[in-house]
Design an enzyme around this catalytic site. Structure first.
Site, PDB file in Angstrom:
ATOM      1  N   TRP A  89       0.916  -1.098  -0.125  1.00 33.86           N
ATOM      2  CA  TRP A  89      -0.074   0.136   0.020  1.00 33.86           C
ATOM      3  C   TRP A  89       0.743   1.146  -0.035  1.00 33.86           C
ATOM      4  O   TRP A  89       0.540   2.109  -0.595  1.00 33.86           O
ATOM      5  CB  TRP A  89      -0.906   0.103   1.108  1.00 33.86           C
ATOM      6  CG  TRP A  89      -1.903  -1.256   1.296  1.00 33.86           C
ATOM      7  CD1 TRP A  89      -2.066  -2.224   2.231  1.00 33.86           C
ATOM      8  CD2 TRP A  89      -2.782  -1.886   0.315  1.00 33.86           C
ATOM      9  NE1 TRP A  89      -2.922  -2.933   2.186  1.00 33.86           N
ATOM     10  CE2 TRP A  89      -3.583  -2.889   0.690  1.00 33.86           C
ATOM     11  CE3 TRP A  89      -3.088  -1.330  -1.019  1.00 33.86           C
ATOM     12  CZ2 TRP A  89      -4.164  -3.669   0.117  1.00 33.86           C
ATOM     13  CZ3 TRP A  89      -3.920  -1.969  -1.800  1.00 33.86           C
ATOM     14  CH2 TRP A  89      -4.505  -3.313  -1.124  1.00 33.86           C
ATOM     15  N   ASP A 155      -2.040   7.184   5.693  1.00 31.42           N
ATOM     16  CA  ASP A 155      -2.932   6.155   5.240  1.00 31.42           C
ATOM     17  C   ASP A 155      -3.161   5.146   6.275  1.00 31.42           C
ATOM     18  O   ASP A 155      -2.391   4.596   6.528  1.00 31.42           O
ATOM     19  CB  ASP A 155      -2.525   5.384   4.104  1.00 31.42           C
ATOM     20  CG  ASP A 155      -3.398   4.256   3.404  1.00 31.42           C
ATOM     21  OD1 ASP A 155      -4.430   4.125   4.099  1.00 31.42           O
ATOM     22  OD2 ASP A 155      -2.883   3.578   2.591  1.00 31.42           O
ATOM     23  N   LYS A 179     -12.327  -1.690   6.376  1.00 27.07           N
ATOM     24  CA  LYS A 179     -11.614  -2.623   7.183  1.00 27.07           C
ATOM     25  C   LYS A 179     -12.238  -2.463   8.899  1.00 27.07           C
ATOM     26  O   LYS A 179     -12.509  -3.256   9.231  1.00 27.07           O
ATOM     27  CB  LYS A 179     -10.047  -2.339   7.195  1.00 27.07           C
ATOM     28  CG  LYS A 179      -9.614  -2.492   5.573  1.00 27.07           C
ATOM     29  CD  LYS A 179      -8.369  -3.391   5.560  1.00 27.07           C
ATOM     30  CE  LYS A 179      -8.043  -3.700   4.322  1.00 27.07           C
ATOM     31  NZ  LYS A 179      -7.485  -2.593   3.454  1.00 27.07           N
TER      32      LYS A 179
HETATM   33  C1  LIG Z   1      -6.893  -1.964   2.133  1.00 22.33           C
HETATM   34  C2  LIG Z   1      -5.841  -0.866   2.020  1.00 22.33           C
HETATM   35  C3  LIG Z   1      -5.716  -0.090   1.054  1.00 22.33           C
HETATM   36  C4  LIG Z   1      -6.615  -0.419  -0.420  1.00 22.33           C
HETATM   37  O1  LIG Z   1      -7.669   0.460  -0.140  1.00 22.33           O
HETATM   38  P1  LIG Z   1      -8.845   0.542  -1.250  1.00 22.33           P
HETATM   39  O2  LIG Z   1     -10.097   1.223  -0.496  1.00 22.33           O
HETATM   40  O3  LIG Z   1      -9.413  -0.800  -1.757  1.00 22.33           O
HETATM   41  O4  LIG Z   1      -8.344   1.401  -2.451  1.00 22.33           O
HETATM   42  C5  LIG Z   1      -5.155   0.727   1.083  1.00 22.33           C
HETATM   43  N1  LIG Z   1      -4.018   1.152   2.215  1.00 22.33           N
HETATM   44  C6  LIG Z   1      -4.184   0.254   2.963  1.00 22.33           C
HETATM   45  C7  LIG Z   1      -3.394   0.689   4.235  1.00 22.33           C
HETATM   46  C8  LIG Z   1      -5.029  -0.812   3.310  1.00 22.33           C
HETATM   47  O5  LIG Z   1      -5.065  -1.555   4.329  1.00 22.33           O
END
Ligand SMILES: *Cc1c(COP(=O)(O)O)cnc(C)c1O
Length: 343
Positions: A89, A155, A179
């Protein structure tokens, strides 16, 4: 997802808020839904104890669009940013920022398949710094917010609201809902509005966080059902004692799991102990030839979805906020029983 949130969502799909309509068919401009968005935004502020300079938005595009939104709103024309690469990510975020300007990556854990978190201290003449607080695939997590003398962006998709965090150290936090918060569709942005508007860029309207702030997170049709469910989850988090309550719950879960991992002679972890994720423990059998027998055992116990990502192999037991400790206990019991049979 918490059971009560799923049940309340099911109810709202039947009929929402006495409107004689399903939540799937209401107008997003109805007063009833405006109240939902307002409560969800307010709950995020309360749970994270955000100072007034922060705004909360529920947008779309997932964290993947967030990778680029972050750069668009914070990287100056001809500017540069500094990133830490701690996994897939983080690498995605780096790639999307490079579309707009120079990106330096002085911290990178790829030399050891991202099994650790580098000692990150962001400094220098950058427009912003970016990190990924939890790395789902490798099962690593920052133990604390990294030190930074530049505006800090995170993020936080996979560990938001899981434990106490000083959100006010950040210029921007973004997180896909799916999540720890609700169903896919909404993406949460938490932004220090005093740090916006400094890039000199002309932005497409949807990419402009200020435009969304000006319209109270309703510039265009938002993901109504996802936001409603996020609002219910935020209520649940408050009922559970807010971030402190979540931290106690998640601390107990990860301790139960990692204590067994460290005790049991048949398994080892992927992440180094100092960087272990509370959300996604990753682990392997010492002897992979036992895999089919172990797999049959955990499947037999009713566990699903613990196969590891192909880049790490082995197993990954995701334990997001809503997962009860009883579910962790089932896995721990299987690991113990497997050792008894094999040991
Ligand atoms: C799951 C995840 C993503 C992917 O996110 P999307 O909403 O599918 O674009 C990005 N960054 C992290 C840290 C994640 O855990």
């Amino acid at each position: 997802m918490p059971r009560q949130v799923i049940e309340q969502t099911a109810q709202a799909i039947q009929e929402f808020d006495g409107m004689g309509l399903s939540i799937l068919e209401i107008s997003h401009r109805s007063k009833n839904f405006e109240r939902v968005v307002a409560e969800a935004r307010q709950s995020v502020k309360e749970i994270l104890s955000l100072p007034d300079r922060y705004e909360v938005l529920f947008l779309q595009g997932g964290a993947t669009l967030g990778f680029h939104m972050a750069a668009m709103n914070f990287m100056k024309e001809g500017g540069s940013a500094v990133y830490a690469n701690t996994g897939v990510w983080a690498a995605g975020a780096i790639k999307e920022a490079k579309v707009l300007g120079q990106v330096d990556v002085p911290f990178d854990s790829s030399d050891k398949n991202h099994s650790y978190i580098p000692n990150v201290v962001f400094e220098g003449n950058y427009d912003y710094a970016h990190y990924t607080s939890n790395n789902t695939i490798y099962g690593t997590q920052y133990a604390a917010v990294p030190q930074s003398s530049v505006p800090l962006i995170c993020d936080m998709s996979s560990d938001i609201f899981s434990r106490r965090v000083d959100a006010a150290q950040h210029a921007l936090i973004y997180a896909g809902a799916q999540k720890n918060l609700g169903p896919a569709g909404a993406t949460l942005y938490i932004v220090d509005k005093e740090q916006l508007g400094k890039t000199g860029r002309k932005l497409p309207i949807y990419m402009d966080l200020q435009a969304h702030i000006d319209k109270d997170s309703m510039y265009n049709t938002p993901p109504v059902l996802s936001i409603y469910t996020c609002m219910l989850t935020l209520r649940w988090i408050k009922e559970m004692g807010g971030l402190e309550g979540m931290e106690q719950r998640n601390f107990a879960k990860q301790k139960l799991f990692y204590d067994e991992l460290d005790r049991n002679g048949l398994f080892h972890g992927h992440a180094v102990p100092e960087a272990r994720s509370w959300m996604n423990p990753t682990f392997r059998l010492n002897d992979d030839s036992m895999a089919s027998e172990f797999d049959a055992m955990w499947k037999g116990a009713g566990i699903s979805g613990i196969a590891g990502h192909r880049s790490v192999g082995g197993y990954r037991a995701s334990m997001y906020n809503a997962l009860p400790i009883e579910s962790v206990q089932v896995l721990v019991d299987v690991m113990k029983e497997f050792e008894r049979i094999k040991g």
